[in-house]
Design a protein around this motif. Sequence first.
Motif, mmCIF file in Angstrom:
data_model
loop_
_atom_site.group_PDB
_atom_site.id
_atom_site.type_symbol
_atom_site.label_atom_id
_atom_site.label_comp_id
_atom_site.label_asym_id
_atom_site.label_seq_id
_atom_site.Cartn_x
_atom_site.Cartn_y
_atom_site.Cartn_z
ATOM 1 N N ILE A 179 26.026 50.649 46.330
ATOM 2 C CA ILE A 179 26.800 50.371 45.113
ATOM 3 C C ILE A 179 28.286 50.589 45.364
ATOM 4 O O ILE A 179 29.140 49.776 44.943
ATOM 5 C CB ILE A 179 26.322 51.258 43.959
ATOM 6 N N ALA A 180 28.622 51.681 46.065
ATOM 7 C CA ALA A 180 30.020 52.039 46.270
ATOM 8 C C ALA A 180 30.737 51.097 47.230
ATOM 9 O O ALA A 180 31.966 51.113 47.309
ATOM 10 C CB ALA A 180 30.120 53.476 46.794
ATOM 11 N N VAL A 181 29.978 50.278 47.941
ATOM 12 C CA VAL A 181 30.577 49.253 48.792
ATOM 13 C C VAL A 181 30.565 47.896 48.096
ATOM 14 O O VAL A 181 31.593 47.212 48.003
ATOM 15 C CB VAL A 181 29.834 49.162 50.145
ATOM 16 N N ILE A 182 29.411 47.498 47.583
ATOM 17 C CA ILE A 182 29.246 46.140 47.056
ATOM 18 C C ILE A 182 30.065 45.917 45.788
ATOM 19 O O ILE A 182 30.752 44.890 45.646
ATOM 20 C CB ILE A 182 27.754 45.845 46.798
ATOM 21 N N VAL A 183 30.023 46.857 44.839
ATOM 22 C CA VAL A 183 30.734 46.661 43.570
ATOM 23 C C VAL A 183 32.249 46.557 43.785
ATOM 24 O O VAL A 183 32.887 45.644 43.247
ATOM 25 C CB VAL A 183 30.372 47.775 42.565
ATOM 26 N N PRO A 184 32.889 47.449 44.551
ATOM 27 C CA PRO A 184 34.328 47.286 44.780
ATOM 28 C C PRO A 184 34.694 46.005 45.532
ATOM 29 O O PRO A 184 35.720 45.383 45.229
ATOM 30 C CB PRO A 184 34.698 48.528 45.597
ATOM 31 N N VAL A 185 33.869 45.604 46.502
ATOM 32 C CA VAL A 185 34.158 44.364 47.223
ATOM 33 C C VAL A 185 34.073 43.169 46.280
ATOM 34 O O VAL A 185 34.954 42.290 46.274
ATOM 35 C CB VAL A 185 33.207 44.188 48.421
ATOM 36 N N ALA A 186 33.033 43.128 45.460
ATOM 37 C CA ALA A 186 32.909 42.033 44.487
ATOM 38 C C ALA A 186 34.077 42.054 43.508
ATOM 39 O O ALA A 186 34.632 40.995 43.156
ATOM 40 C CB ALA A 186 31.580 42.156 43.737
ATOM 41 N N THR A 187 34.473 43.249 43.076
ATOM 42 C CA THR A 187 35.617 43.373 42.170
ATOM 43 C C THR A 187 36.894 42.859 42.828
ATOM 44 O O THR A 187 37.693 42.157 42.204
ATOM 45 C CB THR A 187 35.814 44.846 41.759
ATOM 46 N N HIS A 188 37.079 43.204 44.095
ATOM 47 C CA HIS A 188 38.280 42.767 44.817
ATOM 48 C C HIS A 188 38.396 41.249 44.823
ATOM 49 O O HIS A 188 39.450 40.685 44.501
ATOM 50 C CB HIS A 188 38.239 43.287 46.254
ATOM 51 N N TYR A 189 37.312 40.566 45.196
ATOM 52 C CA TYR A 189 37.392 39.109 45.305
ATOM 53 C C TYR A 189 37.434 38.440 43.935
ATOM 54 O O TYR A 189 37.998 37.344 43.801
ATOM 55 C CB TYR A 189 36.254 38.590 46.186
ATOM 56 N N LEU A 190 36.905 39.082 42.920
ATOM 57 C CA LEU A 190 37.077 38.575 41.560
ATOM 58 C C LEU A 190 38.543 38.683 41.136
ATOM 59 O O LEU A 190 39.117 37.724 40.589
ATOM 60 C CB LEU A 190 36.185 39.362 40.604
ATOM 61 N N LEU A 191 39.158 39.821 41.395
ATOM 62 C CA LEU A 191 40.578 40.000 41.075
ATOM 63 C C LEU A 191 41.450 39.050 41.882
ATOM 64 O O LEU A 191 42.460 38.541 41.390
ATOM 65 C CB LEU A 191 40.993 41.443 41.344
ATOM 66 N N ASP A 192 41.054 38.817 43.118
ATOM 67 C CA ASP A 192 41.845 37.965 44.002
ATOM 68 C C ASP A 192 41.799 36.505 43.586
ATOM 69 O O ASP A 192 42.651 35.706 43.995
ATOM 70 C CB ASP A 192 41.327 38.112 45.432
ATOM 71 N N SER A 193 40.817 36.152 42.769
ATOM 72 C CA SER A 193 40.690 34.755 42.334
ATOM 73 C C SER A 193 41.666 34.395 41.222
ATOM 74 O O SER A 193 41.797 33.226 40.862
ATOM 75 C CB SER A 193 39.255 34.480 41.872
ATOM 76 N N ASN A 194 42.356 35.389 40.676
ATOM 77 C CA ASN A 194 43.319 35.165 39.606
ATOM 78 C C ASN A 194 44.692 35.642 40.064
ATOM 79 O O ASN A 194 44.838 36.758 40.556
ATOM 80 C CB ASN A 194 42.882 35.923 38.352
ATOM 81 N N LYS A 195 45.707 34.815 39.894
ATOM 82 C CA LYS A 195 47.041 35.148 40.396
ATOM 83 C C LYS A 195 47.608 36.399 39.740
ATOM 84 O O LYS A 195 48.277 37.209 40.392
ATOM 85 C CB LYS A 195 47.995 33.967 40.183
ATOM 86 N N VAL A 196 47.350 36.570 38.459
ATOM 87 C CA VAL A 196 47.916 37.708 37.746
ATOM 88 C C VAL A 196 47.282 39.017 38.202
ATOM 89 O O VAL A 196 47.967 39.980 38.545
ATOM 90 C CB VAL A 196 47.757 37.538 36.221
ATOM 91 N N THR A 197 45.943 39.058 38.235
ATOM 92 C CA THR A 197 45.279 40.295 38.663
ATOM 93 C C THR A 197 45.514 40.571 40.149
ATOM 94 O O THR A 197 45.634 41.723 40.562
ATOM 95 C CB THR A 197 43.773 40.228 38.372
ATOM 96 N N ALA A 198 45.600 39.495 40.955
ATOM 97 C CA ALA A 198 45.906 39.687 42.371
ATOM 98 C C ALA A 198 47.297 40.294 42.532
ATOM 99 O O ALA A 198 47.507 41.179 43.374
ATOM 100 C CB ALA A 198 45.814 38.369 43.126
ATOM 101 N N ARG A 199 48.220 39.849 41.745
ATOM 102 C CA ARG A 199 49.593 40.367 41.814
ATOM 103 C C ARG A 199 49.659 41.809 41.333
ATOM 104 O O ARG A 199 50.279 42.669 41.980
ATOM 105 C CB ARG A 199 50.515 39.490 40.960
ATOM 106 N N LEU A 200 49.033 42.103 40.208
ATOM 107 C CA LEU A 200 49.174 43.414 39.603
ATOM 108 C C LEU A 200 48.325 44.484 40.263
ATOM 109 O O LEU A 200 48.778 45.616 40.467
ATOM 110 C CB LEU A 200 48.819 43.336 38.110
ATOM 111 N N LEU A 201 47.072 44.145 40.603
ATOM 112 C CA LEU A 201 46.129 45.159 41.078
ATOM 113 C C LEU A 201 45.888 45.140 42.577
ATOM 114 O O LEU A 201 45.435 46.139 43.143
ATOM 115 C CB LEU A 201 44.805 45.028 40.344
ATOM 116 N N LEU A 202 46.206 44.010 43.213
ATOM 117 C CA LEU A 202 45.999 43.921 44.661
ATOM 118 C C LEU A 202 47.320 43.918 45.419
ATOM 119 O O LEU A 202 47.340 43.870 46.655
ATOM 120 C CB LEU A 202 45.189 42.679 45.021
ATOM 121 N N GLY A 203 48.425 43.923 44.702
ATOM 122 C CA GLY A 203 49.738 43.971 45.350
ATOM 123 C C GLY A 203 50.093 42.728 46.117
ATOM 124 O O GLY A 203 50.816 42.784 47.120
ATOM 125 N N LYS A 204 49.611 41.566 45.665
ATOM 126 C CA LYS A 204 49.884 40.321 46.391
ATOM 127 C C LYS A 204 51.043 39.543 45.773
ATOM 128 O O LYS A 204 51.409 39.756 44.651
ATOM 129 C CB LYS A 204 48.626 39.459 46.418
#
Length: 322
Positions: free
Chosen positions: A297-322
Amino acid sequence: MSGGRAAASAPKSGERLEWIDAAKGLGILAVVVGHVWTRGAVRDAVYAFHMPLFFLVSGYLFRPKPTVAFVRAQMATQGLSYVLWLALLVAADVLIEGARGHRPIFHDWPGDVGRIAFGGSELRGPFTVFWFVPCLIVARIVCNAIGMRWGDPRSWAWVAIALCSAAFAYGVGAMTDVSPLGVLTVPMALVLLWAGWLWRGVAWQPWMWALLLPIGAGVLTFGPPLNMKAGDYGWPVASIIGAAAISFVIFRIARWPVLGSAPVRWLGAASLTVMYLHVPLVHYLSPYFGKGVLLAIAVIVPVATHYLLDSNKVTARLLLGK
């Protein structure tokens, strides 16, 4: 100790090295394991190298940039994402613990605002890893400022700075574990950034296996665990050298097809999101699941969350530092 060989082998700006993602994937898996199995030989082995590895990776990728622009970029990317992740997880803790009938970690408002702003050693439980990012930001800024003056990590100036920084790290770490925004660890982080940058100019030779493997095995088998957050670096000098030896071996084996496979690289690319989210998941779910399920769970859920956030420019910018 001067010359341009290290600079010549530097990755180009914007270039993504697949083996770096694989090394980070192996490293962040070790971090999660160390927070699922919180005591015993596995935990102690992981704590011998897992956080130094990430500072060494950052140093390997380091390229000096104009100071003001570099500081602004750090604050606008990693600094902003740190603040937002912390705010989101503090709010989540209030909601989750309230729903479970427990008292949230931060419950004395507005007094706890100061503790949250202090960060570092004041952040425990599901927030315990939040020392890492501000420490890395400050260490990068210091490293960059020095790098703009002395651009070759092999220079005698850098050797002297690293030795003084290491001595300061051991001295301060022995006196206190109080660490606002993780800055207690900055002196040792600077040493590791320098070591990673220096390693970039080293061409791998077969004899290095015979040097690095015994050092790493010795530290894994007999060495005490490191707690960089608290300024505890294990055996003086030896434990940090051992952590570097293990990390450089991981750098090498991350190039192998199996260990450098796509899933490992995906995990590495998502490593910062995993860093932020895995401890809260383990913290809240540990009463309900066994260790193996918690790890998944501690690996799969964060990885899935990361790529979900990365699919949106706003969340990628704010939460992923892109």
